[in-house]
Design a protein around this motif. Structure first.
Motif, PDB file in Angstrom:
ATOM      1  N   LYS A   8       0.860  -1.175   0.000  1.00  0.00           N
ATOM      2  CA  LYS A   8       0.000   0.000   0.000  1.00  0.00           C
ATOM      3  C   LYS A   8       0.903   1.234   0.000  1.00  0.00           C
ATOM      4  O   LYS A   8       1.730   1.407   0.894  1.00  0.00           O
ATOM      5  CB  LYS A   8      -0.906   0.000   1.229  1.00  0.00           C
ATOM      6  CG  LYS A   8      -1.859  -1.190   1.269  1.00  0.00           C
ATOM      7  CD  LYS A   8      -2.671  -1.194   2.560  1.00  0.00           C
ATOM      8  CE  LYS A   8      -3.600  -2.401   2.611  1.00  0.00           C
ATOM      9  NZ  LYS A   8      -4.356  -2.457   3.889  1.00  0.00           N
ATOM     10  N   LEU A  10       1.665   5.350  -0.242  1.00  0.00           N
ATOM     11  CA  LEU A  10       1.217   6.728  -0.039  1.00  0.00           C
ATOM     12  C   LEU A  10       2.184   7.664  -0.747  1.00  0.00           C
ATOM     13  O   LEU A  10       3.396   7.597  -0.523  1.00  0.00           O
ATOM     14  CB  LEU A  10       1.172   7.073   1.450  1.00  0.00           C
ATOM     15  CG  LEU A  10       0.813   8.532   1.783  1.00  0.00           C
ATOM     16  CD1 LEU A  10      -0.637   8.827   1.425  1.00  0.00           C
ATOM     17  CD2 LEU A  10       1.070   8.833   3.256  1.00  0.00           C
ATOM     18  N   THR A  33      -3.234   2.584  -3.806  1.00  0.00           N
ATOM     19  CA  THR A  33      -2.462   3.833  -3.854  1.00  0.00           C
ATOM     20  C   THR A  33      -3.231   4.967  -3.186  1.00  0.00           C
ATOM     21  O   THR A  33      -4.433   5.137  -3.408  1.00  0.00           O
ATOM     22  CB  THR A  33      -2.121   4.202  -5.314  1.00  0.00           C
ATOM     23  OG1 THR A  33      -1.457   3.086  -5.934  1.00  0.00           O
ATOM     24  CG2 THR A  33      -1.217   5.411  -5.376  1.00  0.00           C
ATOM     25  N   TYR A  34      -2.513   5.719  -2.380  1.00  0.00           N
ATOM     26  CA  TYR A  34      -3.088   6.807  -1.607  1.00  0.00           C
ATOM     27  C   TYR A  34      -2.277   8.078  -1.856  1.00  0.00           C
ATOM     28  O   TYR A  34      -1.099   8.017  -2.202  1.00  0.00           O
ATOM     29  CB  TYR A  34      -3.060   6.483  -0.114  1.00  0.00           C
ATOM     30  CG  TYR A  34      -3.729   5.178   0.252  1.00  0.00           C
ATOM     31  CD1 TYR A  34      -4.990   5.157   0.852  1.00  0.00           C
ATOM     32  CD2 TYR A  34      -3.100   3.949   0.007  1.00  0.00           C
ATOM     33  CE1 TYR A  34      -5.607   3.954   1.190  1.00  0.00           C
ATOM     34  CE2 TYR A  34      -3.706   2.747   0.341  1.00  0.00           C
ATOM     35  CZ  TYR A  34      -4.952   2.760   0.942  1.00  0.00           C
ATOM     36  OH  TYR A  34      -5.551   1.563   1.272  1.00  0.00           O
ATOM     37  N   GLN A  79      -2.179   3.548   7.474  1.00  0.00           N
ATOM     38  CA  GLN A  79      -2.952   2.741   6.538  1.00  0.00           C
ATOM     39  C   GLN A  79      -2.135   2.233   5.352  1.00  0.00           C
ATOM     40  O   GLN A  79      -2.670   1.577   4.464  1.00  0.00           O
ATOM     41  CB  GLN A  79      -4.144   3.555   6.025  1.00  0.00           C
ATOM     42  CG  GLN A  79      -5.094   3.990   7.137  1.00  0.00           C
ATOM     43  CD  GLN A  79      -6.331   4.674   6.611  1.00  0.00           C
ATOM     44  OE1 GLN A  79      -7.024   4.155   5.733  1.00  0.00           O
ATOM     45  NE2 GLN A  79      -6.621   5.855   7.145  1.00  0.00           N
ATOM     46  N   VAL A  80      -0.821   2.530   5.337  1.00  0.00           N
ATOM     47  CA  VAL A  80      -0.002   2.165   4.185  1.00  0.00           C
ATOM     48  C   VAL A  80       1.279   1.474   4.634  1.00  0.00           C
ATOM     49  O   VAL A  80       1.566   1.367   5.824  1.00  0.00           O
ATOM     50  CB  VAL A  80       0.327   3.416   3.332  1.00  0.00           C
ATOM     51  CG1 VAL A  80      -0.955   4.109   2.874  1.00  0.00           C
ATOM     52  CG2 VAL A  80       1.216   4.403   4.094  1.00  0.00           C
TER      53      VAL A  80
END
Length: 207
Positions: A8, A10, A33-34, A79-80
């Motif tokens: 994940k 960022l 992807t963030y 979160q990543v």
């Protein structure tokens, strides 16, 4: 992390020159992807808003916040797995805030700070450029001191980035200054542009 599980990612600086390519590449490779972006307001540049809408349609998840908003940044980081910074040269030292947030989040497996230029550990240069190298070294040392897993990416210089972002070639000017003694038998156009661009950058920054 399983062999079939995607990291994940960022991206900070997602709407910038390099950031938008990072977003598209990450999404195309199937990574969740963030992006951590400045708060979106109706007064924001319309092209930036359209780009963010395009990214959302592609599957990008957007977190809104300032780098000064430590708790928001930490919440996004939790979160990543991987953080990629593509902040531009004037914001290199803003990455101290990212490093501090990564330390507090405690879960980041890889940090890629905004280097994407010449390697400050191996290159000697003019004083004008040395200030940029010194900022990069400070970020490297802080990353290492925090024991954050990291990768430094040195892609040398990007001609089109410097021309469009710093030189503003459509502006009229009366004169330019090129450093040197005039005794060199040859010099590349890239080097000339690089000098001109940073002269412009430091001049405007000093004002």
């Amino acid at each position: 992390m399983g062999s079939d599980e995607k990291s994940k990612i960022l991206i900070i600086g997602a709407t910038g020159y390099l950031g938008k390519f990072m977003v598209k590449a990450s999404l195309s490779l199937g990574h969740p992807t963030y992006a951590y972006v400045r708060p979106i307001k109706p007064s924001n540049d319309s092209s930036r808003l359209e780009l963010l809408k395009e990214f959302e349609a592609m599957g990008l998840t957007i977190f809104q916040g300032e780098l000064d908003e430590h708790e928001k940044l930490v919440a996004a980081l939790k979160q990543v797995d991987v953080v990629i910074s593509t902040l531009p040269i004037p914001q290199l030292l803003e990455q101290f805030k990212i490093i501090n947030a990564i330390k507090d989040a405690g879960n980041i497996k890889r940090f890629i700070p905004s280097e994407f230029g010449n390697d400050p550990a191996r290159e000697s240069t003019l004083a004008l450029f040395e200030a940029i190298h010194e900022d990069r070294r400070k970020i490297r040392r802080a990353t290492e001191a925090a024991e954050i897993p990291h990768t430094y990416v040195c892609g040398n210089t990007f001609g089109s980035y410097f021309v469009s972002y710093l030189l503003n070639p459509h502006e009229e000017r009366d004169e330019v200054v090129v450093y040197g003694t005039g005794e060199a038998k040859g010099i590349s156009l890239t080097v000339i542009l690089f000098y001109l661009l940073f002269l412009k950058f430091f001049h405007s920054d000093a004002q």
